[in-house]
Each structure stands twice: as structure tokens, then as C-alpha cells.
Design an enzyme around this catalytic site. Structure first.
Site, PDB file in Angstrom:
ATOM      1  CE1 TYR A  43      40.393  37.320  26.785  1.00  0.00           C
ATOM      2  CE2 TYR A  43      40.750  35.476  28.263  1.00  0.00           C
ATOM      3  CZ  TYR A  43      40.906  36.813  27.949  1.00  0.00           C
ATOM      4  OH  TYR A  43      41.568  37.642  28.830  1.00  0.00           O
ATOM      5  CE  LYS A 102      39.075  40.756  36.131  1.00  0.00           C
ATOM      6  NZ  LYS A 102      39.125  42.146  35.794  1.00  0.00           N
ATOM      7  N   PRO A 161      44.574  32.820  35.527  1.00  0.00           N
ATOM      8  CG  PRO A 161      46.458  32.451  34.234  1.00  0.00           C
ATOM      9  CD  PRO A 161      45.676  31.889  35.359  1.00  0.00           C
TER      10      PRO A 161
HETATM   11  P1  FAS Z   1      54.431  38.867  43.245  1.00  0.00           P
HETATM   12  O1  FAS Z   1      54.586  37.380  43.387  1.00  0.00           O
HETATM   13  O2  FAS Z   1      54.478  39.479  41.885  1.00  0.00           O
HETATM   14  O3  FAS Z   1      55.584  39.605  44.094  1.00  0.00           O
HETATM   15  C1  FAS Z   1      55.978  39.107  45.363  1.00  0.00           C
HETATM   16  C2  FAS Z   1      57.439  39.506  45.560  1.00  0.00           C
HETATM   17  O4  FAS Z   1      57.849  39.073  46.865  1.00  0.00           O
HETATM   18  C3  FAS Z   1      58.358  38.827  44.553  1.00  0.00           C
HETATM   19  O5  FAS Z   1      59.217  39.778  43.955  1.00  0.00           O
HETATM   20  C4  FAS Z   1      59.143  37.823  45.403  1.00  0.00           C
HETATM   21  O6  FAS Z   1      60.462  37.642  44.917  1.00  0.00           O
HETATM   22  C5  FAS Z   1      59.151  38.519  46.757  1.00  0.00           C
HETATM   23  N1  FAS Z   1      59.359  37.596  47.892  1.00  0.00           N
HETATM   24  C6  FAS Z   1      58.861  36.350  48.049  1.00  0.00           C
HETATM   25  N2  FAS Z   1      59.294  35.816  49.210  1.00  0.00           N
HETATM   26  C7  FAS Z   1      60.087  36.768  49.796  1.00  0.00           C
HETATM   27  C8  FAS Z   1      60.836  36.815  50.997  1.00  0.00           C
HETATM   28  N3  FAS Z   1      60.868  35.769  51.826  1.00  0.00           N
HETATM   29  N4  FAS Z   1      61.540  37.933  51.281  1.00  0.00           N
HETATM   30  C9  FAS Z   1      61.510  39.005  50.429  1.00  0.00           C
HETATM   31  N5  FAS Z   1      60.832  39.025  49.267  1.00  0.00           N
HETATM   32  C10 FAS Z   1      60.122  37.906  48.960  1.00  0.00           C
HETATM   33  N6  FAS Z   1      48.041  37.683  36.367  1.00  0.00           N
HETATM   34  C11 FAS Z   1      47.315  38.148  35.332  1.00  0.00           C
HETATM   35  O7  FAS Z   1      46.447  39.003  35.536  1.00  0.00           O
HETATM   36  N7  FAS Z   1      47.532  37.675  34.057  1.00  0.00           N
HETATM   37  C12 FAS Z   1      48.499  36.739  33.790  1.00  0.00           C
HETATM   38  O8  FAS Z   1      48.684  36.338  32.656  1.00  0.00           O
HETATM   39  C13 FAS Z   1      49.287  36.244  34.833  1.00  0.00           C
HETATM   40  N8  FAS Z   1      50.278  35.340  34.594  1.00  0.00           N
HETATM   41  C14 FAS Z   1      51.018  34.873  35.646  1.00  0.00           C
HETATM   42  C15 FAS Z   1      52.056  33.948  35.453  1.00  0.00           C
HETATM   43  C16 FAS Z   1      52.797  33.446  36.530  1.00  0.00           C
HETATM   44  C17 FAS Z   1      53.911  32.445  36.287  1.00  0.00           C
HETATM   45  C18 FAS Z   1      52.508  33.866  37.843  1.00  0.00           C
HETATM   46  C19 FAS Z   1      53.271  33.314  39.041  1.00  0.00           C
HETATM   47  C20 FAS Z   1      51.498  34.805  38.054  1.00  0.00           C
HETATM   48  C21 FAS Z   1      50.757  35.314  36.957  1.00  0.00           C
HETATM   49  N9  FAS Z   1      49.748  36.269  37.142  1.00  0.00           N
HETATM   50  C22 FAS Z   1      49.006  36.743  36.127  1.00  0.00           C
HETATM   51  C23 FAS Z   1      49.460  36.786  38.441  1.00  0.00           C
HETATM   52  C24 FAS Z   1      50.497  37.830  38.762  1.00  0.00           C
HETATM   53  O9  FAS Z   1      50.464  38.856  37.818  1.00  0.00           O
HETATM   54  C25 FAS Z   1      50.240  38.280  40.174  1.00  0.00           C
HETATM   55  O10 FAS Z   1      48.867  38.535  40.375  1.00  0.00           O
HETATM   56  C26 FAS Z   1      51.037  39.499  40.554  1.00  0.00           C
HETATM   57  O11 FAS Z   1      52.382  39.230  40.307  1.00  0.00           O
HETATM   58  C27 FAS Z   1      50.750  39.783  42.024  1.00  0.00           C
HETATM   59  O12 FAS Z   1      51.667  40.709  42.469  1.00  0.00           O
HETATM   60  P2  FAS Z   1      52.252  40.607  43.949  1.00  0.00           P
HETATM   61  O13 FAS Z   1      51.147  40.379  44.880  1.00  0.00           O
HETATM   62  O14 FAS Z   1      53.144  41.793  44.097  1.00  0.00           O
HETATM   63  O15 FAS Z   1      53.086  39.250  43.998  1.00  0.00           O
HETATM   64  C1  PHB Z   2      48.515  38.202  28.967  1.00  0.00           C
HETATM   65  O1  PHB Z   2      48.624  39.035  28.038  1.00  0.00           O
HETATM   66  O2  PHB Z   2      49.515  37.699  29.537  1.00  0.00           O
HETATM   67  C2  PHB Z   2      47.143  37.784  29.421  1.00  0.00           C
HETATM   68  C3  PHB Z   2      46.047  38.447  28.928  1.00  0.00           C
HETATM   69  C4  PHB Z   2      44.770  38.073  29.344  1.00  0.00           C
HETATM   70  C5  PHB Z   2      44.634  37.028  30.249  1.00  0.00           C
HETATM   71  C6  PHB Z   2      45.765  36.366  30.752  1.00  0.00           C
HETATM   72  C7  PHB Z   2      47.019  36.740  30.326  1.00  0.00           C
HETATM   73  O3  PHB Z   2      43.392  36.654  30.650  1.00  0.00           O
END
Ligand code: FAS
Ligand code: PHB
Length: 389
Positions: free
Chosen positions: A201, A296, A292
Site C-alpha cells: 500500500y 473489507k 476497497p
Molecule cells: P454482489 O454485488 O457481489 O452480488 C449481488 C448479486 O445480486 C449479483 O450477482 C447481482 O447480479 C445480483 N442482483 C442484482 N440485482 C438483482 C435482481 N434485481 N434480481 C436478481 N439478482 C440481482 N471488495 C474488496 O474487499 N476488495 C476489492 O478489491 C473489491 N473490489 C470491488 C470492485 C468492484 C467493481 C465492485 C463492484 C466491488 C468490489 N468489492 C471489493 C466489493 C465486493 O467484493 C463486494 O463487497 C461483494 O461483491 C459483496 O457481495 P454481495 O453482497 O454478494 O454483492
Molecule cells: C485485491 O487484491 O483486489 C485487493 C487487495 C486489497 C485491497 C483491495 C483489493 O485493499
């Protein structure tokens, strides 16, 4: 159709909740509007807290994770001229694991489709109804275009930030908190062996940079950029050069390789309270979003559904409402702790161009790198606090 728990969304939250309920004898149906390929291909989180690993392992989902996942004993914090290692086992007795969210979701889907409860992809028009009664239902159109009604005893809104569930909870009163940050992350996936043992980081006047990985041959790296930046304005060369600048250290350089994915991710903090309306319970990104920086997001979703599974088993098997009634408050205590930590990490590491801010950030970084109590506070939050705070 009838089930005990109707689950909207087949991300990590919905899929793990279905698995945890199944292991306790509660039946469920998972409704997902995207395809299996789409859900499995979404590149997101990379770091799993120990309790997430323990939960997946106890749910019989740890085989590939323990075979292919990478246990990490710390992180490097960097600012110009200094790369300081925080050793988690000596600071807090815990470690973290690097295992991509894509892999977690693949493992969850494989288990669900191998004799698990119904998982319906490609549904549409998903609409929860009568959630204020003991007999809610979910109307939806199935992948063949046939209108369906799923009668339930409870509905789990695990449909992410853009799903329909949160609006239903908000319509009954509740509030949201939101902070949009003046920067975003440009992320790349590259077929290149990581040039570091632990995640880096890095604070730099040009902006934050993060060196992560997915395997011994795949690197995952991020750059702080302006939210208006377009991916097409960042050639691979420009990205690698910026990473080398921001993580510069004598005698070291980033290991380059073919870039296989590139995207710009917005950054926000978002909390929606309460996480329940009658028999509708929210979990994961449907209720909260964290930047991110603190790794978490996925882990918070796992913590939510661990608490929610306990509450639903108590409600539907023991006919006791105590855990269902306390679910939202118990989950939100951890949500706010993780929201604060993610904001704190983000504020410490992302530059604004303001020199006063820069001096404050450098002072905070020097403090964490020189004070064991300060480093312990970061280590305890980063590796994951106990489920019930
Ligand atoms: P999700 O969003 O993963 O899953 C929700 C599901 O509901 C999806 O499959 C969606 O298609 C479905 N859905 C939505 N609307 C619907 C409807 N109307 N009908 C039926 N299904 C529907 N977290 C980290 O810790 N580190 C990271 O680096 C990181 N990078 C990320 C990058 C991006 C682009 C995003 C968007 C998130 C990132 N996150 C990261 C956070 C991510 O990991 C979330 O915390 C995690 O996916 C949460 O999981 P869910 O709550 O299951 O939500
Ligand atoms: C990742 O590997 O995607 C990653 C790791 C640590 C972070 C965010 C993303 O804090």
C-alpha cells in the site's frame, strides 16, 4: 414455488447464506438476474479475513481455497524512501488469505449446483412482496420468460448495491449515509509474477498505488485516478510507469506482463439502516459499500450472512425472534467499524494535491510504522475483528 428463505442475488452473500442455511436444514431458493458466466467472471475482492476462511472451510468450501489460496502474514506500507512491513502474527496473532472473489463464487456455485438448493440464473422482474407479513413472496420472471411466484417464510436481500431490496426497506423508513470520494481506482490484472511477497500500500504525491496478486503468476494492481478518468486514456505503458513511480524503491521495480483486464472503480462509503423490514433482511453490498482500501467488502458480506443464518435458523426452526430482532443492530455495529477503518485507510493513503493534507498523511504513516500500538490497531482491523463487536 415455495421455500423457507427466498434469496435475491447469487453473489458471495446470497450463495454463502444459502449454503449456511442448507447445513442447518433450512431450505432456500437463490434468484440471480445475470448468467452463471457473468457472475463467475466479475473481478472484485482479493483478500479474505481469517473468519471468512474459517466460515468457508466449516461450510465444506475450503478445499481449493487451502490448495490454491495464498496465506499472507502482513502488508507493506510505503511512502517515499520507506517500505515498512506490518507483521500481523506478532501484532495480532492473525493472518489473511489472498484468494480472488471470482474463485470464492465459483466454489459456492459449484457446491450449490452439486445437489444444493435451487439456483436460478437469468431471472428478471424480481419483486419482493408482503414482507411485513409472515408469508412474504417474490414475484419474478424465469429465464424462459415464464412469470413465477416464490412463496417464502423470509426473504434475504443479497442483491448488491443496485438491487431492488434496499429500496423496500427504505420505503418503510430508515436512513442512508453516503460519502463519495474525489478519486477512483484504475485496476489491472496482469500475467506477471508479483514482485513482492506481501501486498504493498503505497502513498505518493502523484497518488496511491496498491500491489496485490491472485496467484504466483498473476498480479492485481491499482492506481488512484480522477473519477472522470477513462480506461482508454491509460495505455498499459502509462499504467506500468505510474506504478513504478509511485512504488519506487532503490533496486526494486514492478514486474510487468500482459494486461488481461483494466477497469476504473468508483469509491464510496455507503450505509443503509436498518438492515431489515419485517421478514426482509439485507446483507452485503445491498446494505453497505466500503472503499476497497481496507479489503473489507467481501468479508463484511460474509460476516452479515453468518449472523443472518443464525437468526433465520432461530426464527424458522425454534420460532424465536430474538436473533432476527437483533440482527440489524449486531450487523451494523460491524458495518460501522469496517466503514470507519476503510475510510481511515483511504484517507491516509489517497492524495488530494493539498500540501497540508500530505503532511497529515505522512505523519499518520510514520506513526503507524513506528508505534506498535498504532500498527496493532491497523493489523487488528485489517485481519478482521470478532463477529460480535
Ligand atoms: P454482489 O454485488 O457481489 O452480488 C449481488 C448479486 O445480486 C449479483 O450477482 C447481482 O447480479 C445480483 N442482483 C442484482 N440485482 C438483482 C435482481 N434485481 N434480481 C436478481 N439478482 C440481482 N471488495 C474488496 O474487499 N476488495 C476489492 O478489491 C473489491 N473490489 C470491488 C470492485 C468492484 C467493481 C465492485 C463492484 C466491488 C468490489 N468489492 C471489493 C466489493 C465486493 O467484493 C463486494 O463487497 C461483494 O461483491 C459483496 O457481495 P454481495 O453482497 O454478494 O454483492
Ligand atoms: C485485491 O487484491 O483486489 C485487493 C487487495 C486489497 C485491497 C483491495 C483489493 O485493499
Amino acid at each position: 414455488m415455495r421455500t423457507q428463505v427466498g434469496i435475491i442475488g447469487a453473489g458471495p452473500a446470497g450463495l454463502l447464506l444459502s449454503r449456511l442455511l442448507t447445513l442447518q436444514g433450512i431450505d432456500s431458493v437463490v434468484l440471480e438476474n445475470r448468467s452463471r458466466d457473468y457472475v463467475q467472471a466479475r473481478i472484485r475482492a482479493g483478500v479474505l479475513e481469517q473468519h471468512t476462511v474459517d466460515t468457508l472451510t466449516a461450510a465444506g468450501l475450503g478445499m481449493r481455497l487451502h490448495r490454491e489460496g495464498l496465506e499472507h502474514t502482513g502488508i507493506h506500507l510505503q511512502y517515499p524512501g520507506v517500505r515498512h512491513t506490518l507483521d500481523f502474527p506478532s501484532l495480532c496473532g492473525r493472518t489473511v488469505w489472498v484468494y480472488g472473489q471470482t474463485e470464492v463464487v465459483k466454489d459456492l456455485i459449484a457446491a450449490q449446483l452439486d445437489g444444493g438448493p435451487p439456483l436460478l440464473f437469468g431471472v428478471s422482474d424480481v419483486t419482493p412482496e408482503d414482507v411485513d407479513t409472515d408469508s412474504p413472496r417474490i414475484r419474478f420472471t424465469d429465464a424462459d420468460g415464464v412469470p413465477r411466484v416464490l412463496e417464502c417464510d423470509a426473504v434475504a436481500g443479497t442483491d448488491g448495491f443496485h438491487g431492488p431490496s434496499r429500496a423496500l426497506v427504505q420505503a418503510a423508513g430508515g436512513r442512508v449515509w453516503e460519502r463519495t470520494y474525489p478519486y477512483a481506482w484504475l485496476g489491472i490484472l496482469a500475467d506477471a509474477a508479483p514482485a513482492t511477497d506481501e501486498l504493498i500500500y503505497a502513498w505518493h504525491r502523484d497518488g496511491f498505488a496498491l500491489y496485490s496478486m491472485r496467484s504466483p503468476s498473476v498480479s492485481r494492481l491499482y492506481l488512484q485516478v480522477d473519477p472522470a478518468e477513462r480506461v482508454e486514456d491509460w495505455s498499459d505503458e502509462r499504467v506500468w510507469d505510474a506504478l513504478d513511480t509511485r512504488m519506487a524503491l532503490d533496486g526494486w521495480s514492478v514486474n510487468r506482463g500482459p494486461v488481461t483486464e483494466k477497469s476504473v472503480l468508483p469509491m464510496r462509503s455507503f450505509v443503509s439502516s436498518p438492515m431489515r423490514r419485517g421478514r426482509l433482511f439485507l446483507a452485503g453490498d445491498a446494505a453497505h459499500i466500503v472503499p476497497p482500501t481496507g479489503a473489507k467488502g467481501l468479508n463484511l458480506a460474509v460476516a452479515d450472512v453468518t449472523l443472518l443464518a443464525q437468526a433465520l435458523v432461530r426464527l424458522l426452526q425454534d420460532k424465536e425472534t430474538d436473533l432476527a430482532d437483533s440482527y440489524s443492530d449486531r450487523a451494523l455495529a460491524r458495518v460501522w467499524r469496517c466503514t470507519h477503518f476503510s475510510w481511515w485507510m483511504t484517507s491516509m493513503l489517497h492524495t488530494s494535491g493539498d500540501d497540508f493534507d500530505a503532511e497529515l498523511q505522512l505523519s499518520q504513516l510514520r506513526r503507524v510504522c513506528s508505534s506498535e500500538p498504532a500498527a496493532r490497531e491497523l493489523a487488528e482491523n485489517y485481519t478482521g475483528l470478532p463477529l460480535d463487536l
